[in-house]
Scaffold this motif. Structure first.
Motif, short mmCIF file in Angstrom:
data_model
loop_
_atom_site.label_atom_id
_atom_site.label_comp_id
_atom_site.label_asym_id
_atom_site.label_seq_id
_atom_site.Cartn_x
_atom_site.Cartn_y
_atom_site.Cartn_z
N VAL A 48 12.21 40.87 66.61
CA VAL A 48 11.44 40.03 65.93
C VAL A 48 12.30 38.68 65.89
N PHE A 49 13.36 38.52 65.84
CA PHE A 49 14.14 37.25 65.97
C PHE A 49 14.09 36.54 67.23
N ALA A 50 13.92 37.42 68.38
CA ALA A 50 13.95 36.89 69.65
C ALA A 50 12.70 36.28 69.95
N VAL A 51 11.70 37.06 69.53
CA VAL A 51 10.25 36.49 69.73
C VAL A 51 10.16 35.43 68.77
N THR A 52 10.51 35.06 67.58
CA THR A 52 10.57 33.95 66.71
C THR A 52 11.13 32.71 67.10
N LEU A 53 12.30 32.98 67.97
CA LEU A 53 12.66 31.66 68.69
C LEU A 53 12.37 31.31 69.92
N LEU A 54 12.11 32.48 70.92
CA LEU A 54 11.85 32.14 72.12
C LEU A 54 10.31 32.02 72.46
N GLY A 55 9.40 32.52 71.64
CA GLY A 55 7.81 32.30 71.84
C GLY A 55 7.42 30.96 71.82
N PRO A 56 7.80 30.18 70.77
CA PRO A 56 7.18 28.76 71.03
C PRO A 56 7.66 28.09 72.03
N ALA A 57 9.04 28.22 72.51
CA ALA A 57 9.77 27.73 73.63
C ALA A 57 9.10 28.13 75.04
N GLY A 58 8.64 29.43 75.13
CA GLY A 58 7.95 30.03 76.23
C GLY A 58 6.38 29.50 76.29
#
Length: 75
Positions: A48-58
């Motif tokens: 969840v932490f990774a998706v929260t941080l990397l989702g918008p950047a991706g």
């Protein structure tokens, strides 16, 4: 304590740091956790932490070609 240290006339940074280190008392107490967190909960939290941080950047990186093709906004 700190105010009395700052009122000395010949106080330098090194003497201040020595006084603070000598007068320092730890006020943090800890106990063992009441419930242990298992590997499944840890894995879920990291995902969840990774998706929260990397989702918008991706999303932004994926749409860079679309952004470049747009005309600049007219003011």
């Amino acid at each position: 304590m700190m105010f009395s240290l700052l009122r000395r006339p010949t106080l330098t940074w090194s003497t201040l740091m020595k006084d603070v280190q000598q007068n320092h008392r730890s006020t943090i107490y800890s106990k063992p956790p009441k419930e242990n967190i298992g590997p499944v909960q840890s894995f879920f939290a990291i995902c969840v932490f990774a998706v929260t941080l990397l989702g918008p950047a991706g999303w932004i990186l994926h749409h860079i070609p679309d952004y470049r093709q747009r005309s600049p906004p007219q003011t």
